[in-house]
Design an enzyme around this catalytic site. Structure first.
Site, mmCIF file in Angstrom:
data_model
loop_
_atom_site.group_PDB
_atom_site.id
_atom_site.type_symbol
_atom_site.label_atom_id
_atom_site.label_comp_id
_atom_site.label_asym_id
_atom_site.label_seq_id
_atom_site.Cartn_x
_atom_site.Cartn_y
_atom_site.Cartn_z
ATOM 1 N N GLY B 150 19.686 3.604 33.911
ATOM 2 C CA GLY B 150 19.404 2.812 32.937
ATOM 3 C C GLY B 150 17.936 2.662 32.378
ATOM 4 C CB CYS B 151 15.049 2.353 30.601
ATOM 5 S SG CYS B 151 16.072 2.958 29.035
ATOM 6 C CE1 TYR B 152 17.324 -1.228 25.108
ATOM 7 C CE2 TYR B 152 18.221 0.346 24.992
ATOM 8 C CZ TYR B 152 17.550 0.046 24.072
ATOM 9 O OH TYR B 152 17.102 -0.098 23.102
ATOM 10 C CB THR B 153 21.557 -0.314 33.862
ATOM 11 O OG1 THR B 153 20.975 0.361 32.502
ATOM 12 C CG2 THR B 153 22.763 -1.068 33.669
ATOM 13 C CB THR B 155 15.977 -4.840 31.258
ATOM 14 O OG1 THR B 155 14.921 -3.186 31.314
ATOM 15 C CG2 THR B 155 14.922 -5.723 31.004
#
Lengths: 347, 347, 347, 347
Positions: B150-153, B155
């Site tokens: 995932g995107c938050y993950t 980063t």
């Protein structure tokens, strides 16, 4: 073996867009990046997005010096400087692609009238070509001094060009209502460009006296074979990129929209960067970040007026993209080399 | 001779970004584009920016069918569907790169707890790899089922990974405060996603229960060699792209920031898409539209806490870009093929 | 019979917001508007929205002169000027409400350390009061020199105040992650404040050294009865108004969120401008354009941390609104006179 | 003793703006708030900004029922509903101020042609008045059914009204190019209204067929005493509020701009909500959040065309503000009661 390209005014919005394009161009190697404000700094210090990508140090702009080891120099300077600094020797060494206005108006009186600046190089002005590739490809090929058109101008001229020779329009009735994103205003420190002044606001400016007006008229007149005078009103939109023009022209006979669309498609037959939309209206997002110019057409049967929408990215087809397209033509590269982006995307 | 790639969920924001990337990828030919909502329409009707660029007609999503002539299938479906539809035969024919969450959590109980969905394929789950290239490049190489993070993950994990084995941090003190652009919320029709609700607003959401939390903890724990539990709070920013995380970690001994920066540079030695900033703070604009992940570090001497900033583009390194990077690894292409964009630009 | 109010620094964002508030205040008549940049112009020339509403001509700022016919003077000057110009005679004539930082920190060494400016008036500093009405209403009543708190500070202190005496929190663990709209950066001409730099970007700034930090610590310490040291990290959001803080505090015993919400409601019992949200998270839009400060609370059971959200409008409760609230207290007006706006609306 | 006011369609953008205005209106008490989507919920649950300010529970819309204890009912319904539900008995009990289009066009055939809806109440249509106060104040005074004009219409008509009787303009040449913020599109769930579709985009829509066209023509024709046919092209701007029209009219004799400005000032002599700007161009920020309509004028001497700019807030003078102004006229209140906001501010 790539050509050597330099940029003067590399840290303005158009200049930095040029750097981005040239860094990914197969046939180009960056030579000098000139920046008055930031000479001595690395580009990646001023624009950290270039970290690990471009290591070049910005230099004091030096047209004479840069020309000694540059095949092409892109110039993005305030109006009135280049026509003082340029000379034939420089042109013998380097092709100059000027993103400013010094060599756009073939009539220097018009330049002095609209820009309130004296023109110091009427001789070289005669050797310049107006770099609107779709209209002047062959003239551009063997030129050394290219006047890269303005953003509003490119969009306005290309959106109306196919009509100029048509007997079904009233040339005296052309009104161009335009809107642009904020990069068009440049990176200058003005209160008007501050976030809180631009955000959540829509305004007109330069009403009746915007400097792109004579440039549009010059090219439309040349196409029409007679004097064309227009109304041009630009507006500022709270977004970064994009220009949309909405043009109104009186039709002086009955004609079907299908016929006009056909005329446009014939006129731009096979032009890679011009898209004639059919059944959908042009909008800035459809061309954002690309070198495309989209055109859509409608007739208002109640007033028998033609409404032309033209959309482009002011930093691409309206500035840096078109400059690269001009370079590709002059140096015989594939015209779309370095310009094959998918709109509203990041590749 | 290019490989054949298909996409399921091609008209979501991540899916369409994938189309853009794959259209410009040297080693790929697009095969099928699946879209439940728009099957039968041309992609360029739904997204007119693709006009003259991509002529493909959208199809009813069909994993089984697509796999028959696809070397790789990118799947961007709502959670809970792929783990029902996938099987070994499909994987034998096509590499599956899943942009959803079905195969990210190695422990299916965690999946069922956080997603409130039953997991129907615990067997294949064992064969999946968590596709964070910088951490698992070699594991990814020979896999057929890639769980794209995932995107938050992405980063969060990459911004903290170099610390996990260090004795100078307190693993129990990690707090991640994150903010994302609106594409992260997808293209679903919710009042919360309307322009006038998002614009001129800043808000937190998913406090204490955002589904990316266990994913971050799983990877950080693996790196640390012990259970790591974190606080994660996402926020919504009125912009289209970009994620910035601000992480806070207690230091349990005196250490200089220079040492920590050195540790990061050693950890990510030669990683093309990771940039350790020095003397400047990470921000989303510096990575916008690229596959880069920028990291910057500061110590607050007053509290002896380390503050880590990590920035990426949620649609690129956080979704489509990373998916292409995974494909490049699996198929032995140049890892940055199709991903060499200059940030905040359009090439 | 209304009091006479003047403003020094009337054309900054906080100053002009003050003009708007005072123009509609029942008990106030505007006397002088001082503006260094625009002295001699009408306010309505600089801000045409005031056309037909406010006819006042801007004057050279003159604290001494203005005080001769002003009951109250609001001062919005760069830090370091007011503490040089002010004296007891001025205070005898006019109540001074300072929107700057010169009189916020009771300890002048702290001021000189964080602002790198000498403090020239330690005597009057002793007579000043920190104008956070909800915490110091009675102290403010009979004061002549009011230090109006900063925007981040107001939001941070009021969002955490009810916890400071509680035995269930760990005072050493406070982390405040904050985000603000762009009006907080003022109207100064900096590249960083240009539309195209702020738009579509999210960034942190002033990490570990933002000047609001000691102000927050001073007030929290006073409430706690012991030294409180915090982490404070501000971020810039592409929007005009609003501040949201997300604070993280370790809980050192088991406690229910209902109990903490109860503690907040008791602490702020009947405070008109403080709203304790129940079952919904604070966001900036809910307070935009009003003097409200919204607070919401959550516990993360996995880490036993308390997460506090606090939202306010940086120009209202964070600046001009609070200044008017202070004036109302000092002069015995209804505390909400001129401040009864419905959030996110225009009345 | 205040009058009782109800709203049908209270949770749309215009409806909620009305709630805000009426909550602060001296002579009004809110009676019923009708909302099909949210009946049964408290308004403050749907719009938390109303917490502690408005405690009213939303009801199933019931024109008949509401009229029994409402002196005035504001109706913001989809077109085609009110003309079915309304009857004389309801009007005898309550003044109806309709923010929809059912009673704006005096000619029902025009309504059926442009709205593709049958009109069910041609009788009551005859009793309705077009509620443009500055043009029809006396007609409005004793009416029970007020058709509150549309946002584009209000701005267009009032910006051109003073010209309609002038011999120096060519009535057949009127072109209105307009742009609006996104609240104008309402709160409906359409992909086109999603943040990521609107943000960073500028587009035209409803070209040649926008429904406000016949409304503008009806009123301009009445003023001119002859049929007026116009071109009208709306655009969508990525902002929340505001409308700017740029109108182009051919002048058929030589006339000085000073004379035209004088004609406008005479026409709108003493109108509180109309401002004729002199030496500055109208923009949406100058009227944002207020009931003002700003007009500025320029002549392009090169084409002898008059360019008229008109700016208003589409939710205020273009909807809710004008509705309150109509109510004030009908009930004999001070016409600006509840409408004295300073533009671009929040009081």
């Amino acid at each position: 073996m790539p050509i050597k390209a330099s940029i003067i005014g590399a840290t303005g919005y158009a200049g930095v867009e040029l750097v981005r394009l040239l860094l990914r161009h197969q046939n180009v190697k960056l030579s000098h990046l000139g920046s008055k404000s930031y000479a001595g700094d690395k580009l990646s210090k001023i624009y950290p997005m270039f970290m690990d990508i471009c290591d070049i140090t910005l230099e004091e702009p030096d047209l004479e010096g840069f020309s000694k080891d540059s095949d092409v120099i892109f110039v993005a300077l305030p109006n009135g400087i280049l026509n003082k600094e340029i000379n034939q020797e420089i042109l013998n060494r380097s092709v100059i692609i000027d993103l400013g206005a010094d060599f756009r108006l073939v009539n220097p009186e018009k330049y002095e009238e609209w820009y309130k600046l004296k023109h110091y190089n009427k001789e070289l002005l005669k050797t310049a070509v107006y770099g609107l590739v779709e209209l002047k490809r062959n003239k551009i090929k063997n030129k050394r001094l290219i006047a890269n058109p303005g953003c509003y101008t490119t969009t306005s001229i290309l959106s109306l060009a196919p009509l100029m020779k048509k007997d079904y329009i009233d040339l005296s009735s052309i009104i161009i209502d335009a809107a642009s994103g904020v990069t068009g205003a440049g990176r200058g420190l003005k209160v008007d460009n501050l976030y809180c002044e631009v955000d959540e606001n829509y305004k007109a400016y330069g009403i009746t006296n915007h400097r792109h007006t004579p440039e549009i008229e010059q090219e439309l007149s040349e196409l029409a074979g007679q004097e064309v005078t227009i109304n041009f009103t630009p507006h500022l939109v709270p977004m970064e990129r994009g220009i949309l023009i909405t043009a109104y022209i009186n039709l002086n006979k009955d004609i079907k929209i299908e016929q006009i669309i056909k005329d446009y498609k014939n006129f731009y037959n096979n032009e890679k960067f011009i898209r004639i939309l059919d059944g959908i209206d042009a909008q800035t997002k459809f061309v954002k970040g690309s070198n495309y110019l989209d055109i859509s057409l409608k007739i208002d049967p109640r007033t028998n007026r033609l409404i032309v929408l033209g959309a482009s990215d002011n930093l691409m087809k309206g500035a840096a993209g078109q400059a690269v397209q001009n370079m590709n033509v002059v140096f015989g590269f594939n015209e779309s080399e370095g310009l094959n982006m998918v709109p509203d995307s990041l590749i």
